[in-house]
Design a protein around this motif. Structure first.
Motif, PDB file in Angstrom:
ATOM      1  N   ALA A 187      -8.482   6.929  -0.644  1.00 46.35           N
ATOM      2  CA  ALA A 187      -7.731   8.068  -0.086  1.00 46.35           C
ATOM      3  C   ALA A 187      -8.655   8.947   0.719  1.00 46.35           C
ATOM      4  O   ALA A 187      -9.809   9.137   0.381  1.00 46.35           O
ATOM      5  CB  ALA A 187      -7.061   8.872  -1.197  1.00 46.35           C
TER       6      ALA A 187
ATOM      7  N   VAL B  14       0.926   4.170  -2.856  1.00 45.97           N
ATOM      8  CA  VAL B  14       0.734   5.586  -2.531  1.00 45.97           C
ATOM      9  C   VAL B  14       1.922   6.397  -3.041  1.00 45.97           C
ATOM     10  O   VAL B  14       1.746   7.471  -3.629  1.00 45.97           O
ATOM     11  CB  VAL B  14       0.531   5.790  -1.012  1.00 45.97           C
ATOM     12  CG1 VAL B  14       0.613   7.260  -0.634  1.00 45.97           C
ATOM     13  CG2 VAL B  14      -0.809   5.202  -0.576  1.00 45.97           C
TER      14      VAL B  14
ATOM     15  N   ARG C 135       0.832  -1.204   0.000  1.00 46.56           N
ATOM     16  CA  ARG C 135       0.000   0.000   0.000  1.00 46.56           C
ATOM     17  C   ARG C 135       0.867   1.255   0.000  1.00 46.56           C
ATOM     18  O   ARG C 135       0.617   2.187  -0.748  1.00 46.56           O
ATOM     19  CB  ARG C 135      -0.949   0.012   1.200  1.00 46.56           C
ATOM     20  CG  ARG C 135      -1.773   1.294   1.245  1.00 46.56           C
ATOM     21  CD  ARG C 135      -3.039   1.183   2.055  1.00 46.56           C
ATOM     22  NE  ARG C 135      -3.754   2.429   2.068  1.00 46.56           N
ATOM     23  CZ  ARG C 135      -4.404   2.975   1.053  1.00 46.56           C
ATOM     24  NH1 ARG C 135      -4.442   2.346  -0.108  1.00 46.56           N
ATOM     25  NH2 ARG C 135      -5.034   4.119   1.163  1.00 46.56           N
TER      26      ARG C 135
ATOM     27  N   GLU D 283       1.678   9.411  -5.722  1.00 41.66           N
ATOM     28  CA  GLU D 283       2.163  10.756  -5.435  1.00 41.66           C
ATOM     29  C   GLU D 283       3.256  11.188  -6.404  1.00 41.66           C
ATOM     30  O   GLU D 283       3.406  12.374  -6.692  1.00 41.66           O
ATOM     31  CB  GLU D 283       2.665  10.835  -3.996  1.00 41.66           C
ATOM     32  CG  GLU D 283       1.528  10.730  -2.995  1.00 41.66           C
ATOM     33  CD  GLU D 283       1.990  10.626  -1.548  1.00 41.66           C
ATOM     34  OE1 GLU D 283       3.209  10.435  -1.307  1.00 41.66           O
ATOM     35  OE2 GLU D 283       1.115  10.736  -0.656  1.00 41.66           O
TER      36      GLU D 283
ATOM     37  N   ASP E  34      -6.784   6.624  -6.124  1.00 39.72           N
ATOM     38  CA  ASP E  34      -7.040   5.794  -4.949  1.00 39.72           C
ATOM     39  C   ASP E  34      -8.385   6.207  -4.372  1.00 39.72           C
ATOM     40  O   ASP E  34      -8.501   7.236  -3.732  1.00 39.72           O
ATOM     41  CB  ASP E  34      -5.918   5.984  -3.925  1.00 39.72           C
ATOM     42  CG  ASP E  34      -6.167   5.243  -2.615  1.00 39.72           C
ATOM     43  OD1 ASP E  34      -7.095   4.408  -2.556  1.00 39.72           O
ATOM     44  OD2 ASP E  34      -5.426   5.494  -1.663  1.00 39.72           O
TER      45      ASP E  34
END
Length: 78
Positions: free
Chosen positions: A77, A61, A57, A65, A74
């Motif tokens: 998020a 992420v 995960r 980003e 996502d």
């Protein structure tokens, strides 16, 4: 920002996805190789496996980003 209505069809169901804005830069595949792969014929990335643990995960992420065109989304998020 990634558009859930414009996702690449190969994405597996789940919170993370890649949309059609992907420019095939390879960043996500290098950052999270257990989750992202390449569609060779069309030349873009997609999510072939949703993250199954905290490490995966975090890598997804990080890929999201770092994506230069914000093609990774996502839905989980906050």
């Amino acid at each position: 920002m990634a558009d859930k209505e414009d996702i690449n069809p190969e994405n597996v169901a789940g919170t993370f996805y890649v949309d059609s804005q992907c420019i095939d830069c390879d960043l996500c595949r290098e950052t999270a190789p257990n989750n992202f792969t390449r569609e060779d014929d069309e030349g873009y990335s997609y999510l072939y496996k949703q993250p199954e643990n905290d490490d995966e995960r975090e890598q997804c992420v990080e890929a999201m980003e770092g994506c230069p065109v914000e093609a990774i989304g996502d839905d989980g998020a906050k």
